[in-house]
Scaffold this motif. Structure first.
Motif, PDB file in Angstrom:
ATOM      1  N   GLY A   1       0.866  -1.196   0.050  1.00 37.32           N
ATOM      2  CA  GLY A   1      -0.084  -0.017   0.083  1.00 37.32           C
ATOM      3  C   GLY A   1       1.115   1.228  -0.062  1.00 37.32           C
ATOM      4  O   GLY A   1       1.993   1.255  -0.212  1.00 37.32           O
ATOM      5  N   TRP A   2       0.080   2.174   0.126  1.00 34.02           N
ATOM      6  CA  TRP A   2       0.815   3.703   0.093  1.00 34.02           C
ATOM      7  C   TRP A   2       1.300   4.147   1.593  1.00 34.02           C
ATOM      8  O   TRP A   2       0.457   3.927   2.521  1.00 34.02           O
ATOM      9  CB  TRP A   2      -0.040   4.791  -0.235  1.00 34.02           C
ATOM     10  N   TYR A   3       2.470   4.711   1.654  1.00 31.60           N
ATOM     11  CA  TYR A   3       3.004   5.274   2.916  1.00 31.60           C
ATOM     12  C   TYR A   3       3.504   6.463   2.984  1.00 31.60           C
ATOM     13  O   TYR A   3       3.952   6.896   1.768  1.00 31.60           O
ATOM     14  CB  TYR A   3       3.880   4.129   3.508  1.00 31.60           C
ATOM     15  N   GLU A   4       3.507   7.515   4.033  1.00 35.14           N
ATOM     16  CA  GLU A   4       4.074   8.702   3.805  1.00 35.14           C
ATOM     17  C   GLU A   4       5.582   8.743   4.621  1.00 35.14           C
ATOM     18  O   GLU A   4       5.658   8.021   5.454  1.00 35.14           O
ATOM     19  CB  GLU A   4       3.116   9.644   4.323  1.00 35.14           C
ATOM     20  N   GLY A   5       6.295   9.755   3.888  1.00 39.12           N
ATOM     21  CA  GLY A   5       7.599  10.096   4.574  1.00 39.12           C
ATOM     22  C   GLY A   5       8.066  11.168   3.929  1.00 39.12           C
ATOM     23  O   GLY A   5       7.393  12.006   3.300  1.00 39.12           O
ATOM     24  N   THR A   6       9.706  11.535   4.352  1.00 36.53           N
ATOM     25  CA  THR A   6      10.035  12.512   3.710  1.00 36.53           C
ATOM     26  C   THR A   6      11.515  12.315   3.148  1.00 36.53           C
ATOM     27  O   THR A   6      12.322  11.352   3.812  1.00 36.53           O
ATOM     28  CB  THR A   6      10.441  13.498   5.039  1.00 36.53           C
ATOM     29  N   VAL A   7      11.655  12.499   2.038  1.00 35.91           N
ATOM     30  CA  VAL A   7      12.895  12.463   1.149  1.00 35.91           C
ATOM     31  C   VAL A   7      14.040  13.020   2.050  1.00 35.91           C
ATOM     32  O   VAL A   7      14.158  14.204   2.163  1.00 35.91           O
ATOM     33  CB  VAL A   7      12.946  12.744  -0.067  1.00 35.91           C
ATOM     34  N   PHE A   8      15.092  11.938   2.495  1.00 32.62           N
ATOM     35  CA  PHE A   8      16.331  12.788   2.950  1.00 32.62           C
ATOM     36  C   PHE A   8      17.853  12.629   2.456  1.00 32.62           C
ATOM     37  O   PHE A   8      18.654  13.125   2.506  1.00 32.62           O
ATOM     38  CB  PHE A   8      16.548  12.010   4.442  1.00 32.62           C
ATOM     39  N   ARG A   9      17.499  11.604   1.301  1.00 25.85           N
ATOM     40  CA  ARG A   9      18.705  11.474   0.266  1.00 25.85           C
ATOM     41  C   ARG A   9      18.340  11.013  -1.222  1.00 25.85           C
ATOM     42  O   ARG A   9      17.313  10.282  -1.069  1.00 25.85           O
ATOM     43  CB  ARG A   9      19.723  10.497   1.040  1.00 25.85           C
ATOM     44  N   ILE A  10      18.975  11.481  -2.056  1.00 26.62           N
ATOM     45  CA  ILE A  10      18.948  10.919  -3.506  1.00 26.62           C
ATOM     46  C   ILE A  10      20.128  10.689  -4.125  1.00 26.62           C
ATOM     47  O   ILE A  10      21.082  11.299  -4.085  1.00 26.62           O
ATOM     48  CB  ILE A  10      18.215  12.129  -4.284  1.00 26.62           C
TER      49      ILE A  10
ATOM     50  N   TRP B   1      15.820   7.773  -0.929  1.00 25.26           N
ATOM     51  CA  TRP B   1      15.620   7.425   0.445  1.00 25.26           C
ATOM     52  C   TRP B   1      14.563   8.191   1.200  1.00 25.26           C
ATOM     53  O   TRP B   1      14.571   9.241   1.196  1.00 25.26           O
ATOM     54  CB  TRP B   1      17.027   7.328   1.120  1.00 25.26           C
ATOM     55  N   VAL B   2      13.793   7.470   1.702  1.00 26.04           N
ATOM     56  CA  VAL B   2      12.544   7.988   2.536  1.00 26.04           C
ATOM     57  C   VAL B   2      12.641   7.610   3.737  1.00 26.04           C
ATOM     58  O   VAL B   2      12.921   6.617   4.374  1.00 26.04           O
ATOM     59  CB  VAL B   2      11.258   7.655   1.818  1.00 26.04           C
TER      60      VAL B   2
ATOM     61  N   GLU C   1       3.629   6.394  11.981  1.00 23.79           N
ATOM     62  CA  GLU C   1       2.621   5.456  11.730  1.00 23.79           C
ATOM     63  C   GLU C   1       3.309   4.274  10.574  1.00 23.79           C
ATOM     64  O   GLU C   1       2.957   2.827  10.993  1.00 23.79           O
ATOM     65  CB  GLU C   1       1.351   5.909  10.919  1.00 23.79           C
ATOM     66  N   ALA C   2       4.034   4.566   9.508  1.00 19.05           N
ATOM     67  CA  ALA C   2       4.531   3.465   8.758  1.00 19.05           C
ATOM     68  C   ALA C   2       5.607   2.790   9.322  1.00 19.05           C
ATOM     69  O   ALA C   2       5.847   1.385   8.987  1.00 19.05           O
ATOM     70  CB  ALA C   2       5.010   4.379   7.461  1.00 19.05           C
TER      71      ALA C   2
ATOM     72  N   LYS D   1      12.741   2.137   9.710  1.00 20.97           N
ATOM     73  CA  LYS D   1      12.800   3.798   9.852  1.00 20.97           C
ATOM     74  C   LYS D   1      12.748   4.363   8.463  1.00 20.97           C
ATOM     75  O   LYS D   1      12.150   5.324   8.093  1.00 20.97           O
ATOM     76  CB  LYS D   1      13.599   4.208  10.787  1.00 20.97           C
ATOM     77  N   GLN D   2      13.602   3.454   7.589  1.00 20.23           N
ATOM     78  CA  GLN D   2      13.726   4.288   6.244  1.00 20.23           C
ATOM     79  C   GLN D   2      14.015   3.091   5.026  1.00 20.23           C
ATOM     80  O   GLN D   2      13.944   2.032   5.471  1.00 20.23           O
ATOM     81  CB  GLN D   2      15.285   4.854   6.302  1.00 20.23           C
ATOM     82  N   ILE D   3      13.783   3.484   3.948  1.00 17.87           N
ATOM     83  CA  ILE D   3      13.453   2.801   2.778  1.00 17.87           C
ATOM     84  C   ILE D   3      13.946   3.359   1.686  1.00 17.87           C
ATOM     85  O   ILE D   3      13.795   4.466   1.525  1.00 17.87           O
ATOM     86  CB  ILE D   3      11.860   2.213   2.729  1.00 17.87           C
TER      87      ILE D   3
END
Length: 70
Positions: free
Chosen positions: A24-33, A44-45, A50-51, A58-60
């Protein structure tokens, strides 16, 4: 054309059937590309709380541009 995704952007990522019942869909913040090729990147998110609780991480990283959106 959509705006490019940048570090600090709030995004939604899609996890497919490889994640079983957690697909499914999850929310996060991009911290590295990390660049992969001229036209593709690894995004990298850091997942929101919640996710993180659901997925146990923590990161994916996301490679397929269809699986990430602003």
């Amino acid at each position: 054309m959509t705006e490019p995704i940048q570090i600090g952007d709030q995004v939604k990522i899609y996890l497919d059937s490889k994640f079983g019942e957690n697909a499914g869909w999850y929310e996060g913040t991009v911290f590295r590309i990390d660049p992969y090729s001229e036209h593709r990147n690894f995004y990298w998110v850091e997942l929101n709380a919640e996710a993180q609780a659901i997925l146990g991480t923590k990161q994916i990283s996301v490679f397929n541009p269809r699986n990430i959106q602003k």
